[in-house]
Design an enzyme around this catalytic site. Sequence first.
Site, short mmCIF file in Angstrom:
data_model
loop_
_atom_site.label_atom_id
_atom_site.label_comp_id
_atom_site.label_asym_id
_atom_site.label_seq_id
_atom_site.Cartn_x
_atom_site.Cartn_y
_atom_site.Cartn_z
N GLY A 130 4.57 -9.14 6.17
CA GLY A 130 5.70 -9.79 6.82
C GLY A 130 6.62 -8.76 7.44
O GLY A 130 7.69 -8.46 6.89
N THR A 164 -0.84 -12.44 9.78
CA THR A 164 -2.28 -12.54 9.56
C THR A 164 -2.54 -12.86 8.09
O THR A 164 -1.95 -12.24 7.20
CB THR A 164 -2.97 -11.21 9.96
N GLU A 248 -1.92 1.65 8.52
CA GLU A 248 -2.44 0.57 9.38
C GLU A 248 -3.04 1.14 10.67
O GLU A 248 -4.07 0.68 11.15
CB GLU A 248 -1.30 -0.40 9.71
#
Length: 400
Positions: A130, A164, A248
């Site tokens: 988030g 996602t 990421e």
Amino acid sequence: MSTAELDDFAKEADAWFAANTPKTPDFMLPLTFMEVGTDQQFDFLRDWQRKVYEAGYLGAAWPKDYGGGGLTQAHQDIATKAMRKYNGPIMLNAIGLNWTGPLLLDIGSEAHKKKYIKGILSAEDIWCQGFSEPDNGSDLGNAQLRAVRDGDDYILNGSKIWTTHGHYGKYMILLARTDMDAPNKYAGLSFILTPMTVPGIETRKIKKLTGEHGFTQTFFNDARVPADGLMGREGEGWKIAMQTLEYERGARIGQAGGYVLTEIDPLEILNLARNSQRDGEDVLDDPVIANHLVDFMIENQASAMGRKRSRIRGLTQDNPLGLMLMDKLVMTEYTRRINQFALGLQGGNAGYYVDDPNAVDNGYWHRGYLNAFSATIGGGTSQIQRNIIGEHALGLPKTR
Ligand SMILES: Cc1cc2nc3c(=O)[nH]c(=O)nc-3n(C[C@H](O)[C@H](O)[C@H](O)COP(=O)(O)OP(=O)(O)OC[C@H]3O[C@@H](n4cnc5c(N)ncnc54)[C@H](O)[C@@H]3O)c2cc1C
């Protein structure tokens, strides 16, 4: 670790994936972790991840104490290579395996590691992220979701978007504003490991251009979550979010292994070209097409070599993150362009989509092209990625 031991491990991994990689099911699998949208896909991928983990081929390099294999990165790389060789399905729990897990191992408390790591590896606990909000994606530092401390809890109010796996997530890594009076916007943020199953958190699926549902908008309405999910201290959220983004974007290593995006080998396009004709002529006889194909092959090889180079300390001493940061930009743009090229080979047939009898390869390339934009946006758009490389790797003047 001796070469002989690694060779034995490679033989075992090869045999295991040869025997256990499932056949393509009779329903469509997602191309990347960002398109998992049906329970059928979810169950299939969760089962696969669990199997790979239990066999010792996921999290092989993570510490044994928390559920990992206690081996080395070389073991994991061998296992991932075997997985690719047999074209195994993607790993489901991407956000857990690739960025939450490494972050927890790096800076999480002992309690966090004990509580979360094993569930990440086994896909028992699906994680979502988030960070983005309806008005704050690239400008992440401006996140407005509020977290107000109340005893042993935080009370959350606001909304996140493009989450996602929001509809499958048991936990979320969340960036929240805990201090409205901080001297600057970055100093007021905190990073909270948030259970998604408490009252007051609601997810609504968002449909993509392809008709698939991979993400949600997530609403927080007086949602009460335990304060022991705070990572670091209050006000350190920005620093921790940046560290998460480095995982990421692949700029830090420590991921659990496996792969979460379908990677297109230029040889697949070569096969497509071999079977394609234009005006009655084989398209491969067109020197322009052949030239493009060779360019894609060179790019693909160069990128793979760049990834290898980035692990050699001596070569990247001055700039440890530079090559790896480039990889996200280069590979996501490459995937978009190669899908576009594949569509170009199909002439008018490129317009047909999945399940249309006229669609080439059942619309695989068309779907691939539309989905290929997602990775050039998620985790920071290509423009943002270029800014980061310019500023942090090349030392160009800062934009702000
Ligand atoms: C498939 C998918 C999955 C996602 N999953 C998640 C998720 O799980 N969790 C999550 O938190 N977020 C997720 N995101 C959100 C993603 O991180 C954001 O979409 C992204 O950071 C861009 O933010 P934005 O959409 O608000 O666009 P904006 O920030 O509004 O950008 C719009 C355009 O302006 C450009 N731009 C903005 N600022 C600059 C600048 N300073 N310099 C140059 N160009 C600029 C951008 O590059 C872009 O082209 C996902 C996105 C996609 C597409």
